[in-house]
Scaffold this motif. Structure first.
Motif: not given
Ligand SMILES: [Zn+2]
Length: 580
Positions: A66, A74, A77, A80
């Motif tokens: 995101e 990351c 998010c 993920c």
């Molecule tokens: Zn992410």
């Protein structure tokens, strides 16, 4: 209580930079993401456990994070996290090895044209893509021809040659390599330190060797070893070897040294100790082969010699006395024996017999090399073509043949060598058994092979140590000594046709069928030369391997084999050869 998470899951790489030992893949994909050059289909090829599926998930995260498309997703998010947990609606994972139904293919097509559930890309990860059904394959092909916008396929396979070229040509192919030992060791060291598993260099080497470039296996091994960890203690290599039933390499080295230097008594004693300790024989063969290959390598690689010398705690001076050829001979012999292990009535006995044969003074002068066989088959050898291909001269002297006119049956029948022992002659008088002159069959076989034009077929027939059992108006019956070649012979109609044609030309008969029989010739010949393993009836059940076993068994019974008197049994078996 918190559920235990397997180490290979816990230490699964989460971004491209964390991939181990796949520099080319890492660089290619990182650049594609950075410079916005993502293609709509990737094909990941390579052995199992090298990170193909992990990389596919990382790529999916990198594309759908995101925070934006990035080489540094990351991991936090919704996108993920859902990919890590395997429940992202826009990342569809299909394991073709376990889902081979038609519905999957239709499902695949239907869902491809639906929009995404809010992600930038809809990503299909198809594992073991070569195992898709034809139906699914066609569906995939059609989709790849006109890929919908924002759909990305990541196909993975361990067997690239099974993926049809039209698929390969529509994908960007990335090759995953087995992970180098050094990289494996570094990774294991790292994880062990993180997890406070106290292991030394010997165990790390053991793990990296045993996992043969498969990172997943290496981490799983570490996981298993971690159960040995007690507080404030270092795990001993001995404990690890016991856990896996592996033989201590320093002990194994003593045996190999003794065998290489023809120290007969020492070899037998050490081998017997190993067998008596209840080691798994298949594992023993594996360990022995690994060590001998390592020693052969050390003979030509001085840097490696130093390493091995440290590991085995020995200066390896013995290597100076050993010819390279000697190693190759032993490796060849052990591999051969290893494939026959599952047919052995007593694996322990077979192991002892192999050790005995390798310390026999004739071991290095035996004439069973492939080269010699080829020369004989091509007629370059001046020796008369009597007896079987690969017979030793010594063997031929001891052999008499009972002849029988083959015309009587209009079949050139199966034939066997019979030693001059009265016992064997008694067998020969049994009416149910039949013998003929082997010269007929082996000469004929030589001619048949000579008439085959395709070199691969010729080579395959020689490699499999094939020979002619019989040739009638209808059937060519071919004996195969090495069963690993059997499938390649049996399932190749083109090869069969070629052999049939040559057989027709060479014999003047009109055989229409080829029958292969797995019947190792060497087993009775080299190890039990006095045993007439005879085809006892003419039925078509073709149960030859069990006959081979019967002759093996009777021999064992004769020698009144008892596990606590292995040496005695072996001596009897090999004709009471004196061990000095
Ligand atoms: Zn992410």
């Amino acid at each position: 209580m918190k559920q235990y998470q397997p180490l290979y899951l816990k230490y699964r790489p989460q971004k491209l930079s964390e991939l181990i030992g796949q520099e080319v893949v890492t660089k290619t994909l990182s650049n594609a993401i950075t410079y916005n050059k993502i293609v709509h289909a990737y094909l990941f090829c390579g052995p199992r456990g090298t990170g193909k599926t992990s990389t596919a998930r990382i790529l999916a995260k990198s594309l759908n994070c995101e925070k934006g498309t990035t080489i540094d997703p990351c991991g936090k998010c919704v996108s993920c996290v859902s990919i890590t947990q395997g429940n992202s609606l826009d990342v569809i994972e299909i394991d073709a090895a376990s889902h081979r139904k038609v519905e999957d293919a239709e499902d695949l097509i239907n869902r491809v044209n639906l929009g995404t559930y809010g992600s930038r890309f809809k990503i299909y990860i198809i594992d073991e893509v070569h195992m898709l059904t034809d139906h699914a394959f066609n569906a995939l092909l059609k989709t790849l021809e006109e890929p919908p916008k924002n759909v990305i396929f990541i196909l993975a396979t361990t067997e690239e040659y099974k993926v049809i070229p039209t698929i390969i040509s529509r994908c960007q192919k990335l090759d995953f390599k087995p992970v180098f030992q050094n990289d494996l060791e570094k990774r294991i060291n790292y994880i062990a330190a993180q997890e406070k598993i106290n292991i030394d260099e010997t165990i790390i080497k053991f793990i990296s060797k045993r996992s043969r470039g498969c990172l997943r296996d290496a981490v799983s091994l570490l996981d298993q070893i971690s159960v040995l960890q007690e507080e404030n203690k270092v795990i001993e290599p001995k404990e690890v070897f016991e856990l896996f039933g592996t033989v201590d390499r320093t002990i194994l080295f003593k045996l190999v040294s003794a065998v290489l230097t023809f120290s007969r008594e020492e070899s037998i004693n050490l081998a017997e100790d190993l067998v008596k300790s209840g080691k798994d024989i298949a594992e023993l063969y594996k360990n022995l082969l690994e060590l001998i290959i390592d020693l052969a390598k050390a003979k030509i690689d001085s840097k490696y010699k130093k390493e091995l010398s440290q590991e085995l705690n020995n200066d390896l001076a013995v290597l100076n006395k050993i010819e390279h050829n000697h190693f190759l001979k032993i490796i060849d012999r052990l591999q051969d024996s290893q494939t026959k292990l599952r047919f052995a009535l007593s694996q322990e006995l077979q192991f002892m017999v192999e050790i005995m044969s390798m310390i026999d003074e004739d071991f290095l002068v035996s004439t069973t090399d492939l080269q010699k066989r080829i020369e004989k088959l091509e007629g370059r050898n001046s020796e008369p073509a009597v007896g079987r291909i690969g017979d030793t001269a010594k063997g031929q002297e001891n052999v008499t043949m009972v002849k029988r006119k083959s015309e009587e049956q209009n079949v050139i029948s199966a034939s066997q060598h019979i030693s001059e022992s009265t016992n064997a002659m008694e067998h020969a008088d049994t009416p149910a058994r039949r013998y003929a002159d082997t010269t007929d069959l082996d000469m004929l076989w030589k001619n048949i092979i000579g008439l085959i034009e395709s070199n691969p077929t010729k080579t395959l027939l020689m490699q499999s140590e094939s020979y002619l059992i019989s040739l009638s108006e209808d059937v060519v019956e071919i004996g195969v000594s090495k069963d690993m070649f059997l499938p390649r012979l049996e399932h190749d109609t083109k090869k069969k046709e070629m052999i049939l044609n040559s057989a027709k030309q060479a014999s003047g008969k009109e055989p229409k069928i080829i029958k292969y029989r797995f019947l190792p010739r060497k087993l009775e010949q080299n190890s039990f030369e006095s045993t007439p393993a005879v085809k006892t009836n003419d039925s078509e059940d073709g149960n030859f391997s069990s006959e081979a076993k019967i002759s093996y068994k009777s021999k064992i019974e004769e020698s009144s084999f008892q596990s606590d008197d292995l040496t005695g049994a072996i001596k009897n078996l090999l004709g009471a050869k004196e061990i000095d």
